[in-house]
Design a protein around this motif. Structure first.
Motif, PDB file in Angstrom:
ATOM      1  N   SER A   1       0.868  -1.167   0.000  1.00 53.54           N
ATOM      2  CA  SER A   1       0.000   0.000   0.000  1.00 53.54           C
ATOM      3  C   SER A   1       0.913   1.227   0.000  1.00 53.54           C
ATOM      4  CB  SER A   1      -0.892  -0.054   1.241  1.00 53.54           C
ATOM      5  OG  SER A   1      -1.720   1.073   1.325  1.00 53.54           O
TER       6      SER A   1
ATOM      7  N   SER B   1      -1.475   5.273   2.664  1.00 56.32           N
ATOM      8  CA  SER B   1      -0.873   3.933   2.700  1.00 56.32           C
ATOM      9  C   SER B   1      -1.290   3.172   3.958  1.00 56.32           C
ATOM     10  CB  SER B   1       0.650   4.037   2.647  1.00 56.32           C
ATOM     11  OG  SER B   1       1.130   4.815   3.731  1.00 56.32           O
TER      12      SER B   1
ATOM     13  N   LEU C   1      -4.305   0.287   4.027  1.00 53.34           N
ATOM     14  CA  LEU C   1      -3.896  -1.097   4.308  1.00 53.34           C
ATOM     15  C   LEU C   1      -4.745  -1.677   5.448  1.00 53.34           C
ATOM     16  CD1 LEU C   1      -1.938  -3.393   3.589  1.00 53.34           C
ATOM     17  CD2 LEU C   1      -0.451  -2.575   5.423  1.00 53.34           C
TER      18      LEU C   1
END
Lengths: 191, 579
Positions: free
Chosen positions: B363, B389, B393
């Motif tokens: 991610s 990110s 995730l």
């Protein structure tokens, strides 16, 4: 100098094209013309294909140069000379460093670096001059001054007087590196 | 005195000359240099905030206490700052507040191509748009004046070609300003329903007055040409392109203020011609306004001719309106593209090679390391926005289950982690996540050109500052100290072992991949490596890391000594000791 000049400086991110464009911009401004310089910052600087536009005229509107509009292309790398060729006026002039730098698709093997680029450009009837700028930079004392060698080679093609170029260098390069840059400039200028 | 200035530098000069006192920003291409140049003036306090929301709030606060203040950001940064900015529209200001926002048509260095003028319209904030450096300077000063005149923050919209081109500016002295006296005024500055209802009335009236002002303002001007065959309405860089392409074939209405738009000025101009072209990059905002307000017979042409995608240019305009294309030559073959790459010696390379080798779902986030998505490292699975990110995730784990968390990681740079990754790890810890976050700590904000941030120990002005301790921070939000590890991405074996160990841990885990950016002046490089061509068997193992300093010549690896910084990652790839 003539009152209308469009120059492109093209190369690979990290080769020092930005400083070259600043020296050029400073030289044109000392010639009492309107100037615009367009630069590239950020992601495309990271080893990508980079281009800087420098335009001088009585009045400059657009800061960028489009296809078929450049009087001179100063290329820091052969593939980049080929890539930006279509931006040159049919009667324009290319000065290119003979250095080649493999782009990532060549490094990873998905494609090959083109062969005989200089000859292919000449075969199109384009006026092209080659410079071994890396060797001349080494002779000047540093590989880092490739950009100034190339500016020197290009300076010869303009009718901006030598002293204006030297003034432009003094106003853009840090004082402690001035000597080495002046040497590099004259090596390009005196080719 | 005339000086050749970058557009962003000219905004900074305008900040200085306007007597602005406080600047707070987060870096983002193409806006970064505004704040960097502003910081060079001793009289201006300038700082990097951890994100654009904080930066905007700092500027708004300084404004409440009577200082002229500014906050600069890229277009997507305005999304982050939107919350305070939309309500500051209601409170108005005391000292002038300017929000400088730089759009990136053509996406030279951005993840989307949004048009910030929509934010100005939605937040009901006046917006000025300069078309060269001289206007950058002049409009910045005017923005502060208008902010105080109309009691509103004012947006200053730049685009890449304005922000990052140099043109001539006339400089003036700084005009020092006393702080505007502050008087407690909750009806104006405390935004809760009873007060905000009244302020909204004020906002609507203010925008009507600003629009009226725009009908006669000098920055909205007409350039008539006797030979004009048609009219052109335009603003910003498009004005420069249109002038160059059309010369004296057109008369121009050049709008310096793009929100609110001046109805009478625009409609009277349109009515003079049989045909009017509206030339603007990205969305047809001025065009829509013209169509909604002009009731006459003139034909209005805009986005049916000019694409909402990417940048305009003098060539596009000449081609579309005059059918005029200059001659040019090109080679007869397709040339290899040259996408941007991670630099030679980039610490992210070893990390991404490891993630690819382990076949993890990655991610991703915003920074130099977004380049880890490209071949041959091809590591990233997603990249949305700053900070996404970590939180994305977590969402992936909640969708796919705990086992998924053992096969996936989030990667986020040190500056991006400060920007909006911290709230992500808080969410992961709080909501029982098991994901592994890797902070790519290269001791600087890299992609935008080396800005300090709260993890680096230095401020924008170069003063020492406390450094955020990422390990203690993670512990404080609920990460088990045993689930936090540090690795050196130049050491492939150690990096792989560290990541594998953290993936197996119960609960959320954190890896700090620590190695300064190879381009930092303070980083000492090892000598360039050489290939022993007798030993090299041409197996191309060293090519798998995608280092721009390595290429193959005649079946053997070659290292470019001008690029190699001796990081040694390729040495660890070579099975025959040729490096």
């Amino acid at each position: 100098m003539k009152d209308n000049l469009s120059i492109m400086i093209v190369g690979v991110g990290g080769q020092g094209t930005l400083l070259a464009s600043r020296i050029l911009g400073a030289a044109i401004i000392k010639s009492d013309l309107d100037v615009k310089v367009s630069e590239v910052h950020g992601m495309s600087q990271r080893g990508g294909s980079v281009v800087t536009y420098v335009k001088g005229a009585k009045t400059v509107n657009s800061p960028i140069i489009n296809e078929g509009e450049a009087d001179v292309i100063l290329a820091f790398e052969q593939l980049e000379a080929a890539r930006w060729l279509k931006y040159l006026k049919p009667d324009g002039h290319i000065i290119t460093n003979i250095q080649t730098i493999d782009p990532m698709p060549v490094i990873t093997g998905t494609t090959e670096y083109p062969t005989e680029i200089i000859k292919k450009i000449e075969d199109k009837g384009v006026s092209i001059q080659t410079v071994d700028a890396l060797s001349l930079a080494r002779e000047s004392g540093s590989e880092k001054v490739v950009n100034v060698v190339l500016i020197g080679a290009m300076a010869k093609k303009t009718d901006i007087p030598l002293n204006v170029w030297e003034e432009a260098l003094k106003s853009t390069v840090p004082a402690k590196f001035l000597d080495i840059n002046l040497t590099a400039f004259s090596k390009g200028y005196n080719l | 005195m005339k000086e050749l200035m970058l557009g962003n530098q000219a905004v900074a000069r305008g900040i200085y000359e306007a007597g602005c006192k406080v600047v707070s920003s987060y870096p983002g291409t193409p806006s970064t240099e505004i704040t960097e140049f502003a910081a060079q003036y001793e009289e201006v306090y300038a700082e990097w905030a951890p994100n654009e929301k904080v930066a905007a709030e700092v500027a708004i606060g300084a404004g409440i206490q009577g200082a002229r203040s500014l906050c600069a950001m890229k277009h997507v940064g305005l999304n982050v700052a939107a919350d305070p900015v939309y309500t500051a529209s209601y409170t108005g200001v005391n000292g002038g507040v300017v929000i400088a926002v730089a759009d990136d048509p053509g996406m030279h260095s951005s993840q989307n191509e949004q048009d910030s003028r929509h934010h100005a319209i939605a937040s009901k904030i006046p917006m000025l748009e300069p078309s060269d450096s001289a206007e950058c300077l002049e409009f910045t000063k005017l923005a502060f004046e208008l902010s105080e005149k109309f009691d509103t923050p004012v947006m200053l919209r730049l685009t890449t070609r304005v922000a990052h081109s140099r043109s001539l500016c006339e400089l003036s002295e700084r005009e020092e300003r006393e702080l505007v006296p502050y008087e407690k005024n909750p009806a104006k500055f405390v935004m809760m329903p009873a007060m905000a209802i009244k302020r909204h009335v004020f906002v609507e009236d203010r925008m009507a007055r600003a629009a009226e002002w725009g009908n006669t303002a000098e920055i909205n001007f007409i350039k008539n040409n006797k030979k004009a065959e048609f009219g052109v309405i335009t603003s910003g860089i498009s004005y420069q392109y249109a002038r160059e392409a059309l010369g004296d074939k057109a008369s121009f209405l050049k709008l310096g203020m793009v929100n609110p738009l001046p109805t009478k000025l625009i409609c009277d101009f349109i009515d003079r011609f049989e045909k009017v072209y509206v030339i603007e990059e990205l969305d047809g905002i001025i065009e829509s306004f013209c169509r909604a307000n002009y009731k006459g017979n003139t034909k209005i042409i805009g986005k049916d001719l000019f694409s909402p995608l990417g940048e305009l240019s003098q060539s596009i305009i000449a081609d579309k309106i005059l059918y005029n294309t200059p001659a040019s030559v090109e080679l007869d073959e397709t040339l290899p593209s040259r996408p941007p790459v991670l630099c030679a010696g980039c610490p992210h390379r070893g990390l991404f090679y490891t993630l690819k080798k382990l076949k993890l779902t990655v991610s991703g986030d915003i920074g130099c390391y977004t380049l880890g998505a490209l071949a041959p490292l091809s590591s990233l699975d997603s990249c949305i926005c700053m900070g996404a990110s970590v939180s994305a995730l977590h969402g992936m784990e909640k969708a796919r289950g705990e086992e998924f968390a053992k096969r996936s990681v989030a990667v986020i740079g040190d500056s991006t982690f400060m920007h909006s990754g911290i709230t992500g790890i808080i969410n992961t810890a709080y909501n029982g996540g098991n994901t592994t976050t890797i902070v790519l700590d290269n001791s600087i904000t890299g992609m935008t050109g080396h800005q300090q941030n709260p993890t680096t120990g230095k401020t924008l002005k170069g003063k020492d500052a406390p450094q955020v301790n990422i390990v203690k921070l993670a512990e404080a939000v609920g990460y088990n100290p045993e689930n936090i590890a540090i690795c050196d991405p130049y050491d492939l074996a150690q990096t792989e072992a560290t990541i594998k160990a953290q993936l197996e841990k119960d609960g959320p885990s954190l890896v700090i991949s620590q190695r300064p950016c190879a381009l930092l002046k303070t980083v000492k490089h090892a000598p360039a490596l050489k290939v022993d061509s007798d030993k090299c068997i041409g197996c191309k193992m060293c090519m798998r890391i995608g280092c721009p300093a390595i290429s193959m010549k005649d079946g053997k690896a070659v290292i470019d000594s001008t690029q190699c910084v001796g990081c040694g990652v390729c040495q660890q790839m070579c099975k025959v000791g040729a490096l």
